[in-house]
Each structure stands twice: as C-alpha cells, then as structure tokens.
Design a protein around this motif. Structure first.
Motif, short mmCIF file in Angstrom:
data_model
loop_
_atom_site.label_atom_id
_atom_site.label_comp_id
_atom_site.label_asym_id
_atom_site.label_seq_id
_atom_site.Cartn_x
_atom_site.Cartn_y
_atom_site.Cartn_z
N ALA A 36 20.26 -0.41 6.12
CA ALA A 36 19.44 0.56 5.38
C ALA A 36 19.12 0.02 3.99
O ALA A 36 18.00 0.18 3.50
N ALA A 37 20.08 -0.63 3.36
CA ALA A 37 19.86 -1.19 2.01
C ALA A 37 18.78 -2.26 2.04
O ALA A 37 17.95 -2.34 1.12
N GLN A 38 18.77 -3.09 3.09
CA GLN A 38 17.72 -4.11 3.20
C GLN A 38 16.36 -3.45 3.38
O GLN A 38 15.36 -3.92 2.84
N GLY A 39 16.31 -2.37 4.13
CA GLY A 39 15.05 -1.65 4.32
C GLY A 39 14.52 -1.10 3.02
O GLY A 39 13.34 -1.22 2.71
N VAL A 40 15.40 -0.50 2.22
CA VAL A 40 15.00 0.05 0.92
C VAL A 40 14.50 -1.06 0.01
O VAL A 40 13.46 -0.93 -0.66
N ALA A 41 15.21 -2.18 -0.02
CA ALA A 41 14.82 -3.30 -0.89
C ALA A 41 13.49 -3.89 -0.45
O ALA A 41 12.63 -4.20 -1.28
N LEU A 42 13.28 -4.05 0.87
CA LEU A 42 12.01 -4.59 1.37
C LEU A 42 10.86 -3.65 1.05
O LEU A 42 9.78 -4.08 0.64
N ARG A 43 11.08 -2.37 1.24
CA ARG A 43 10.04 -1.37 0.96
C ARG A 43 9.62 -1.45 -0.51
O ARG A 43 8.45 -1.38 -0.84
N ALA A 44 10.59 -1.63 -1.39
CA ALA A 44 10.28 -1.72 -2.82
C ALA A 44 9.60 -3.04 -3.19
O ALA A 44 8.80 -3.08 -4.13
N ALA A 45 9.91 -4.10 -2.47
CA ALA A 45 9.42 -5.43 -2.82
C ALA A 45 8.03 -5.74 -2.25
O ALA A 45 7.36 -6.65 -2.75
N LEU A 46 7.60 -5.02 -1.22
CA LEU A 46 6.35 -5.37 -0.54
C LEU A 46 5.23 -4.38 -0.84
O LEU A 46 5.46 -3.18 -0.95
N GLN A 47 4.05 -4.93 -0.92
CA GLN A 47 2.84 -4.13 -1.04
C GLN A 47 2.18 -4.06 0.34
O GLN A 47 2.33 -5.00 1.14
N PRO A 48 1.45 -2.99 0.64
CA PRO A 48 0.76 -2.91 1.93
C PRO A 48 -0.13 -4.15 2.14
O PRO A 48 -0.81 -4.59 1.23
N GLY A 49 -0.06 -4.70 3.33
CA GLY A 49 -0.88 -5.84 3.70
C GLY A 49 -0.22 -7.20 3.48
O GLY A 49 -0.73 -8.21 3.95
N GLU A 50 0.89 -7.23 2.77
CA GLU A 50 1.54 -8.52 2.52
C GLU A 50 2.29 -9.06 3.73
O GLU A 50 2.27 -10.26 3.99
N LEU A 51 2.98 -8.20 4.45
CA LEU A 51 3.80 -8.62 5.58
C LEU A 51 3.02 -8.46 6.87
O LEU A 51 2.56 -7.37 7.20
N ARG A 66 9.58 -3.49 15.11
CA ARG A 66 8.60 -2.46 14.74
C ARG A 66 9.31 -1.14 14.44
O ARG A 66 9.02 -0.48 13.44
N SER A 67 10.24 -0.77 15.30
CA SER A 67 10.97 0.49 15.10
C SER A 67 11.76 0.47 13.80
O SER A 67 11.76 1.44 13.04
N TRP A 68 12.44 -0.65 13.54
CA TRP A 68 13.25 -0.74 12.33
C TRP A 68 12.37 -0.71 11.08
O TRP A 68 12.65 0.02 10.13
N LEU A 69 11.30 -1.49 11.08
CA LEU A 69 10.39 -1.51 9.93
C LEU A 69 9.77 -0.13 9.69
O LEU A 69 9.66 0.32 8.54
N THR A 70 9.37 0.52 10.76
CA THR A 70 8.76 1.85 10.64
C THR A 70 9.77 2.86 10.11
O THR A 70 9.47 3.64 9.20
N GLU A 71 10.97 2.84 10.68
CA GLU A 71 12.01 3.77 10.23
C GLU A 71 12.38 3.55 8.77
O GLU A 71 12.61 4.49 8.03
N ALA A 72 12.41 2.28 8.36
CA ALA A 72 12.73 1.94 6.98
C ALA A 72 11.53 2.12 6.05
O ALA A 72 11.66 1.91 4.85
N GLN A 73 10.38 2.46 6.61
CA GLN A 73 9.13 2.66 5.87
C GLN A 73 8.71 1.40 5.10
O GLN A 73 8.21 1.47 3.99
N VAL A 74 8.93 0.26 5.74
CA VAL A 74 8.50 -1.02 5.17
C VAL A 74 7.04 -1.22 5.55
O VAL A 74 6.69 -1.15 6.72
N PRO A 75 6.16 -1.47 4.57
CA PRO A 75 4.75 -1.67 4.91
C PRO A 75 4.53 -3.01 5.62
O PRO A 75 5.01 -4.04 5.15
N PHE A 76 3.84 -2.96 6.76
CA PHE A 76 3.54 -4.18 7.50
C PHE A 76 2.30 -3.96 8.34
O PHE A 76 1.93 -2.82 8.64
#
Length: 127
Positions: A36-51, A66-76
C-alpha cells in the motif's frame, strides 16, 4: 533388473510434481504485487500519461498489475499488443519478452516492479 513403475505410481509422481511446482506459483499469486505504501508513493510521484503499461489480453500478470495499479489509484495508460499496432511496435522496440511491460520516462521495466518504477519516477523529479 529394474522394476517398472505402475500407472498408479506414475500418477502419484505426476500429482506430487504438480503440487510442488504449482503451489509456489499459487502462493506467489496470493500476494499483491506491491505494498500500500508503494502505491501511495507511486500515485504521488506520477502524473497522468507518464506510466505506460503494455499488456496482452490473455495475460494473468497483466490483470493483477492492472488491478493493483487501479486499486492504488496510480495513474497509468494501458495498451494491448493484440489490438493496437502502435502498441505492438512499442513492445518490439522496447525489446520486451513478456507482458506486462512498463515504460516510464523512456525506461523499460519488465513486469510490475513498484520499487523500480518509483526509483525511476523519483530520479526524473530530481532532474
């Protein structure tokens, strides 16, 4: 002279090997690809369209990523090599051997590796 294995003995051996090899994969799939901590950090570090995630329609690892990124709300952004010719070309140019393959700031990451993705994103922010 050696004794030949019976059908029952062969069946037991095959079942034992299947359990031994299959159990490791099953246990690995039970764990999320990242914390979960990695998800929060990635979400904060990435802008939409970068990943960018290069996927395959039938890829189980892609579904988990896909499920993990979506659940963590990481933009990709995701594309499928079977459906999109440009995606397939990106996959080949990246030298990818399997899916999912991630492209972040021009760097290729094979498989979902949240720590590696975060390292790339943070290095880009420092520049």
């Amino acid at each position: 002279m050696r004794r030949r294995l019976t059908r029952t003995e062969w069946l037991i051996a095959l079942v034992a090997m299947g359990l031994a090899f299959g159990l490791g994969g099953w246990l690995k799939q039970a764990q999320p690809p990242g914390t979960a901590a990695q998800g929060v950090a990635l979400r904060a570090a990435l802008q939409p369209g970068e990943l960018q995630m290069i996927s395959s329609v039938s890829c189980g690892y892609c579904h988990r990523a896909r499920s993990w990124l979506t659940e963590a709300q990481v933009p990709f952004q995701e594309c499928f090599i079977e459906r999109d010719a440009a995606c397939r070309q990106r996959y080949v140019r990246a030298g990818a051997l399997a899916t999912p393959t991630f492209v972040l700031h021009g760097q290729v990451v094979r498989g979902l590796d949240p720590a590696r993705l975060l390292s790339i994103a943070e290095a880009q922010r420092r520049q």
